[in-house]
Write an enzyme that holds these catalytic residues in place. Structure first.
Site, PDB file in Angstrom:
ATOM      1  N   GLY A   1      -3.127 -13.394 -14.138  1.00  0.00           N
ATOM      2  CA  GLY A   1      -3.492 -13.734 -15.248  1.00  0.00           C
ATOM      3  C   GLY A   1      -4.372 -15.017 -15.793  1.00  0.00           C
ATOM      4  O   GLY A   1      -4.460 -15.528 -16.752  1.00  0.00           O
TER       5      GLY A   1
ATOM      6  N   CYS B   1       0.877  -1.189   0.042  1.00  0.00           N
ATOM      7  CA  CYS B   1       0.011  -0.094  -0.124  1.00  0.00           C
ATOM      8  C   CYS B   1       0.881   1.280  -0.060  1.00  0.00           C
ATOM      9  O   CYS B   1       1.949   1.318   0.258  1.00  0.00           O
ATOM     10  CB  CYS B   1      -0.892   0.104   1.232  1.00  0.00           C
ATOM     11  SG  CYS B   1      -2.325  -1.110   1.243  1.00  0.00           S
TER      12      CYS B   1
ATOM     13  N   LYS C   1      -0.563 -10.723   1.318  1.00  0.00           N
ATOM     14  CA  LYS C   1      -0.531 -10.687  -0.012  1.00  0.00           C
ATOM     15  C   LYS C   1       0.769 -10.044  -0.533  1.00  0.00           C
ATOM     16  O   LYS C   1       0.995  -8.958  -0.266  1.00  0.00           O
ATOM     17  CB  LYS C   1      -1.854  -9.979  -0.527  1.00  0.00           C
ATOM     18  CG  LYS C   1      -1.728  -9.915  -2.051  1.00  0.00           C
ATOM     19  CD  LYS C   1      -2.796  -9.578  -2.762  1.00  0.00           C
ATOM     20  CE  LYS C   1      -3.131  -9.328  -4.232  1.00  0.00           C
ATOM     21  NZ  LYS C   1      -4.323  -8.855  -4.701  1.00  0.00           N
TER      22      LYS C   1
HETATM   23  C1  LIG Z   1      -8.301  -2.551 -11.283  1.00  0.00           C
HETATM   24  C2  LIG Z   1      -7.444  -3.460 -10.487  1.00  0.00           C
HETATM   25  C3  LIG Z   1      -7.617  -2.993  -8.961  1.00  0.00           C
HETATM   26  C4  LIG Z   1      -6.723  -3.930  -7.883  1.00  0.00           C
HETATM   27  N1  LIG Z   1      -7.031  -3.741  -6.803  1.00  0.00           N
HETATM   28  C5  LIG Z   1      -6.459  -4.394  -5.638  1.00  0.00           C
HETATM   29  C6  LIG Z   1      -6.721  -4.050  -4.379  1.00  0.00           C
HETATM   30  O1  LIG Z   1      -7.425  -3.155  -3.702  1.00  0.00           O
HETATM   31  N2  LIG Z   1      -6.101  -4.908  -3.493  1.00  0.00           N
HETATM   32  C7  LIG Z   1      -5.262  -5.826  -3.875  1.00  0.00           C
HETATM   33  O2  LIG Z   1      -4.587  -6.582  -3.013  1.00  0.00           O
HETATM   34  N3  LIG Z   1      -5.112  -6.239  -5.076  1.00  0.00           N
HETATM   35  C8  LIG Z   1      -5.544  -5.345  -5.955  1.00  0.00           C
HETATM   36  N4  LIG Z   1      -5.370  -5.785  -7.599  1.00  0.00           N
HETATM   37  C9  LIG Z   1      -4.617  -6.719  -7.498  1.00  0.00           C
HETATM   38  C10 LIG Z   1      -5.484  -8.074  -7.921  1.00  0.00           C
HETATM   39  O3  LIG Z   1      -6.017  -8.477  -6.767  1.00  0.00           O
HETATM   40  C11 LIG Z   1      -4.238  -9.388  -8.329  1.00  0.00           C
HETATM   41  O4  LIG Z   1      -3.514  -9.510  -7.451  1.00  0.00           O
HETATM   42  C12 LIG Z   1      -3.643  -8.882  -9.655  1.00  0.00           C
HETATM   43  O5  LIG Z   1      -4.504  -8.149 -10.513  1.00  0.00           O
HETATM   44  C13 LIG Z   1      -3.297 -10.073 -10.619  1.00  0.00           C
HETATM   45  O6  LIG Z   1      -4.244 -10.968 -11.038  1.00  0.00           O
HETATM   46  P1  LIG Z   1      -4.969 -10.982 -12.398  1.00  0.00           P
HETATM   47  O7  LIG Z   1      -3.767 -11.031 -13.465  1.00  0.00           O
HETATM   48  O8  LIG Z   1      -5.719 -12.145 -12.281  1.00  0.00           O
HETATM   49  O9  LIG Z   1      -5.728  -9.624 -12.581  1.00  0.00           O
HETATM   50  C14 LIG Z   1      -6.009  -4.897  -8.393  1.00  0.00           C
HETATM   51  C15 LIG Z   1      -5.939  -5.386  -9.693  1.00  0.00           C
HETATM   52  C16 LIG Z   1      -6.593  -4.676 -10.493  1.00  0.00           C
HETATM   53  C17 LIG Z   1      -6.472  -5.115 -12.281  1.00  0.00           C
END
Ligand SMILES: Cc1cc2nc3c(=O)[nH]c(=O)nc-3n(C[C@H](O)[C@H](O)[C@H](O)COP(=O)(O)O)c2cc1C
Ligand SMILES: Cc1cc2nc3c(=O)[nH]c(=O)nc-3n(C[C@H](O)[C@H](O)[C@H](O)COP(=O)(O)OP(=O)(O)OC[C@H]3O[C@@H](n4cnc5c(N)ncnc54)[C@H](O)[C@@H]3O)c2cc1C
Ligand SMILES: Cc1cc2nc3c(=O)[nH]c(=O)nc-3n(C[C@H](O)[C@H](O)[C@H](O)COP(=O)(O)OP(=O)(O)OC[C@H]3O[C@@H](n4cnc5c(N)ncnc54)[C@H](O)[C@@H]3O)c2cc1C
Ligand SMILES: Cc1cc2nc3c(=O)[nH]c(=O)nc-3n(C[C@H](O)[C@H](O)[C@H](O)COP(=O)(O)O)c2cc1C
Ligand code: FES
Ligand code: FES
Lengths: 271, 318, 318, 271
Positions: free
Chosen positions: B245, B131, B166
């Site tokens: 992904g 954060c 995380k």
């Molecule tokens: C628009 C967006 C907002 C996100 N907001 C958060 C969040 O508030 N807290 C968090 O831990 N991860 C956040 N992430 C990260 C996702 O939870 C995830 O770790 C990351 O996108 C990888 O997974 P993906 O490729 O399936 O999206 C966010 C990702 C995206 C794309």
């Protein structure tokens, strides 16, 4: 409740070198749609690039002979990758279409409804005009573009009872100049209640909102922000709006795309 | 025979390994009209601070090849309004609620965790340790082993809820952070968060995101994320929730084979909000087809091909 | 007016900022029938050790979304055969030859550099500091600041050729490695090498590469690489050669705006071996269209949008 | 000198549910091609996914009425993403085609030439058969597949003077069993010089190479390894071959795809 439909392309009507109307078969979405709502389309088809869907207003509801909704059309303007794919979409191809989404237009409780469209901002107004006609609300369409050739589909509105006011920047049809010209004149002469609905380029909508405020008329805008999901999941599409205590970013996909123009903090719009 | 899909995370047992990723699923309630939330393994809600946060000015996202950058800036309603306004609805919907918690200070993390521990209906806490605006002189908790240990320990003392730090992928060795989190009392870890990245509009020479940089997510990052999950699996015993992904059952299975006990789906939900049953059912049929009795039996079963050369060194050598 | 495309790297001036990336262009001579090598800013040849190396057993590559993994294992003919068999041909072709050098030990790096310094026709050395089988207990030179400093210093003493350490992206803060390289006497740095990654065949549960892991390259990594080049530009004064997923003039320009003085094109050459004039001419016309007199004037000119929040922290925060 | 041609698809002839012959317009490549060479095709068209090109043998050279080469065809078998794109390619679409690439087949200095093809391994043999006919080299084609329906395009070879020997695993045409059956019989009866050329699944090629060794005949194989670039740039396509001092990995795109079968270390092939 939105549906995700693998929608077959039924027709691709090219209007110009950058505008087209794409008709898809999507009964579930068509049946549920309210005026001003939108769909999110995977423009490359499933699995293709670009990754994210693109938002499009539902332009027309297509019905079968018995009046049952079977599909919908969108009016598309080619500005980048996704809109080019929509322009080039082949009949019988399958596109994932998600919808209907967003807050719809609400017809005015009383008085007339004036629609103000710029270019592809015509998108949400056919469905609104139909609803207005059904509700016997007197309506006008103010529709502007650069030149006469860019004023597409204006002919759809007379049968829906909307009075047409056109403007082109080059004067080739209607008033010469921006559509705010005829709008301002009409506002100056209007007697009864009027609610303005507008969609188009941001500078146009902002000017329309300013005119509405000056003439003390209600004004509803349909904003077109970049959207990642269309369902409230990502917080990408935010618009700053005034709320009782202070302005806040709200998601234009679920709290919009339709907003009270007076609440929008125009200076903080991304597009 | 129907395979056993349940996953244990500390004292919590979730129905299946497929969880909605934080920040990609709003507060969950937004999707209730499309999806039965009770069918998901869990719903990780958008990251929450103690107070409301406005987030960054848009544009907040931009697409990149097979991915997207985001810089939302953790816009959120704050933990109190979440407990008051969203949690009851999520409980009524039968969602397994995982709250992604944030803090500008160690004290804030602890306080957010306390508030959620006192509320009804929170299944687990996901500790977002990447954060902004952290005390510690701008160094994130998540990029320092000591910081990771400290924040996990402090929150551990404040809650009995399953605690899932995380991890960020923007470090040399995520597995050392996994170990630090485990030692500090984490019940599980989740990874990866997004990769710090940047895109520039060459006409204006401005960054495409108002915030300048953003986090890369989506299929583009999947092979890196799989590698990191694999590395973490070699050093921790606690469950790993893998993500990055994932867009199909096959992708989820790949992460599980690499070492993930459960997975999260983020960006793919934007493209395909009805993806959930496809991923869950796809895992079930894979397990059936391969005669594997439970999802747990798949975890970390990557077969080894003679690794003649230290993999890390070799891989980047061309 | 034709813009000035030349780039200075230490004592060397190259004709334009577009260089073929090491490992993606063989020894250069393979492409002589297709492309006039003298029109490129430079040709970085496949990484060379002192001795011949066999490399890894195939499969050595696998595609991933918008990218590919490779684990070639630095197959190569060794520096002596290179000098004897390839260098004369490269000279005859008018190529600006940048030799990518590797070592299992610090002494090997120094020795390879010496052999090349004594040869005719080497324009610069690119120091590949992410090689396998390094002394130092398996820790790569490229993943330790001290190791980076030591190897750059040692090679610096052994050669007067322009020296370009090539940095790995698999670290928390590449810019600290850029600084270490600069302090140790590097003339320029190049980045990024590939991202350590993994792909698993879910049917066999074997890694798709025989080596287990591999390096991710291609468009998928571009936004991360642009960010890293930007970060390095903030801390070093020496030229930066940027790369990672460049597949067009626009991509090259993005890297230059982020802070790269020159760029390398790797994976895109596989897809499109005739890409070179398109990238070079595209840079020229961009500069003309924007009335920019020289490529150098574009470097690091990214405009700033109020960065209210520390970018690094914010970006991974969702 | 290879050329990269944005080649227009002239014809897409479906042979079955997974085989097709795709004809593209590419005069520069067609004019330069030698038998057994291959092309690298961006199967999705420029800019699409997958990223990397796919290698295909040049199946036929297409000529205009005057005999000038105007294009080429490939015979394709759908096994994954890229080959599915080739199967689905639309006429008039444009595909980037790079070639000709690789070491060609060389006709035997003396004696007969026997071609042994399995499935899509037929790819390089039409051009070889043409060359053999021009050089007046007596030739045979041994061609095997699972079933009669999979023996595509065998009819192209009789006009080229090649004697046909067919085998199907189910016995629906020709010999029942593998093509190595008729090959072995023929080798047992052959008197003069014979050079064997083979392309197909690795187990088949390996068996053919073993037969050739047993009967003391020269054998040339065309290997099909995964290729990243096709031009010697990436070192992905390596095959281990025996060299005077020791076996080494060599690039099958530029040092192959045609190899002396006796030099190949079969156990270390990736595919
Ligand atoms: C628009 C967006 C907002 C996100 N907001 C958060 C969040 O508030 N807290 C968090 O831990 N991860 C956040 N992430 C990260 C996702 O939870 C995830 O770790 C990351 O996108 C990888 O997974 P993906 O490729 O399936 O999206 C966010 C990702 C995206 C794309
Ligand atoms: C609710 C809603 C309804 C819409 N209805 C329609 C419609 O009916 N018909 C129609 O043609 N379009 C409509 N749009 C706009 C349409 O979604 C965008 O034009 C489209 O997403 C652009 O995608 P692209 O891939 O072609 O452009 P990209 O290749 O993604 O971008 C090209 C350029 O356009 C800019 N851009 C992208 N989206 C927008 C935007 N929304 N506003 C301003 N600039 C943008 C990008 O920043 C970039 O510079 C609507 C948008 C919304 C949010
Ligand atoms: C010199 C040469 C000539 C060729 N000529 C022809 C031809 O004329 N006609 C034809 O149809 N094919 C030919 N091939 C094979 C063809 O290139 C592959 O089938 C194709 O690259 C597969 O791409 P894909 O995207 O469909 O499969 P992918 O989706 O990439 O892969 C699908 C599966 O097939 C496997 N695979 C991929 N390539 C190969 C391979 N070469 N051998 C074995 N398994 C593989 C993958 O590992 C994966 O499991 C040739 C190959 C070479 C090297
Ligand atoms: C097949 C392959 C082989 C490579 N070999 C080397 C190498 O020998 N030395 C090196 O420094 N980098 C090597 N690299 C890394 C590239 O030079 C480059 O840093 C990386 O691929 C990112 O650029 P790109 O996305 O344009 O390919 C290799 C990359 C690939 C794809
Ligand atoms: S588009 Fe995702 S929240 Fe609005
Ligand atoms: S395919 Fe790249 S070297 Fe052969």
């Amino acid at each position: 409740m939105p549906a995700d439909v693998d929608a077959r392309v039924v027709e691709n009507r090219r209007l110009s070198s950058d505008y087209n109307v794409l008709v898809v078969h999507a009964p579930a979405i068509a049946a549920a749609a309210a005026p001003g709502q939108f769909v999110m389309i995977r423009t490359a088809g499933a699995g293709g690039a670009p990754l994210l869907r693109r938002p499009f207003s539902i332009f027309q509801i297509v019905r079968d002979a018995g009046g049952t909704p079977t599909g919908l059309s969108i009016i598309n303007k080619k500005i980048g990758t996704g809109t080019s794919q929509i322009y080039d979409a082949r009949v019988d191809a399958t596109l994932p279409v998600l919808g209907p989404l967003g807050r719809p237009f609400v017809p005015p409780a009383s008085g007339d409804a004036w629609m103000v469209a710029g270019g592809v901002g015509l998108g949400p107004f056919v469905t609104l005009a139909e609803t207005l006609q059904r509700a016997a609300v007197p309506s006008k369409l103010f529709y502007g573009a650069r030149t006469a050739a860019d004023l597409h589909c204006a002919d759809l509105f007379a049968p829906l009872g909307a009075e047409l006011h056109l403007a082109t920047e080059d004067g080739s049809t209607g008033d010469r100049g921006f559509i705010t010209g005829p709008l301002e004149r009409a506002l100056g002469q209007a007697r009864g209640d009027v609610t303005i609905y507008t969609c188009g380029p941001t500078p146009m909508m902002r000017a329309v909102a300013a005119l509405a405020a000056r003439f003390n008329r209600a004004c509803v805008v349909s904003l077109e922000q970049v959207m990642g999901c269309g369902m409230g999941g990502c917080y990408s599409c935010v618009v700053k709006v005034r709320q009782p205590d202070r302005p806040r970013f709200v998601r234009s996909c679920i709290d919009g795309p339709v907003f009270d123009a007076a609440s929008v903090v125009w200076e903080e719009l991304a597009h | 025979m129907t395979p056993d899909l349940t996953v244990r995370i500390g004292a919590l047992t979730i129905a299946n390994p497929v969880i909605a990723a934080s920040g990609c699923f709003g507060y969950g309630v937004e999707y209730a009209s499309a999806i039965d939330l009770s069918t998901l393994g869990g719903v990780a809600v958008k990251g929450l601070f103690l107070q409301e946060r406005d987030g960054h000015a848009p544009p907040r996202i931009v697409e990149t090849p097979a991915g997207m950058l985001n810089a939302i800036g953790l816009q959120g309603i704050g933990v109190h309004r979440f407990v008051g306004e969203k949690l009851p609805e999520l409980r009524a919907l039968g969602a397994t609620v995982i709250v992604n918690i944030c803090g500008s200070t160690l004290d804030e993390y602890v306080e957010v965790a306390r508030v959620l521990s006192d509320a009804e209906g929170v299944a687990a806490l996901e500790l977002n340790i990447s954060c902004p605006n952290i005390k510690e002189g701008g160094i994130q908790f998540g990029c320092s082993l000591g910081g990771t240990h400290d924040v996990v320990s402090a929150v551990r003392k404040a809650t009995t809820l399953p605690l899932i730090p995380k991890l960020t992928p923007n470090v040399t060795d995520p597995s050392s952070f996994a170990r630090a989190a485990e030692e500090a009392g984490a019940d599980a870890i989740s990874l990866v968060n997004t990769f710090l990245a940047m895109a520039i509009d060459i006409e204006t020479r401005l960054p495409k995101l108002t915030n300048g940089m953003g986090g890369l997510s989506g299929p583009a990052i999947r092979p890196i994320a799989v590698r990191m999950v694999y590395e973490c699996r070699q050093v921790v015993k606690i469950p790993i929730i893998g993500m990055g992904g994932i867009a199909s059952a096959e992708d989820a299975i790949e992460f599980m084979i690499a070492g993930a006990n459960a997975v999260q789906v983020g960006t793919a939900n934007f493209t395909d909000p009805f993806i959930w049953p496809r991923v869950i059912d796809g895992i079930t049929s894979y397990l059936q087809r391969h005669n594997i009795a439970s999802a747990a039996d798949l975890v970390g079963t990557v077969a080894s091909r003679k690794p003649s050369v230290p993999a890390k060194a070799a891989a980047t050598s061309g």
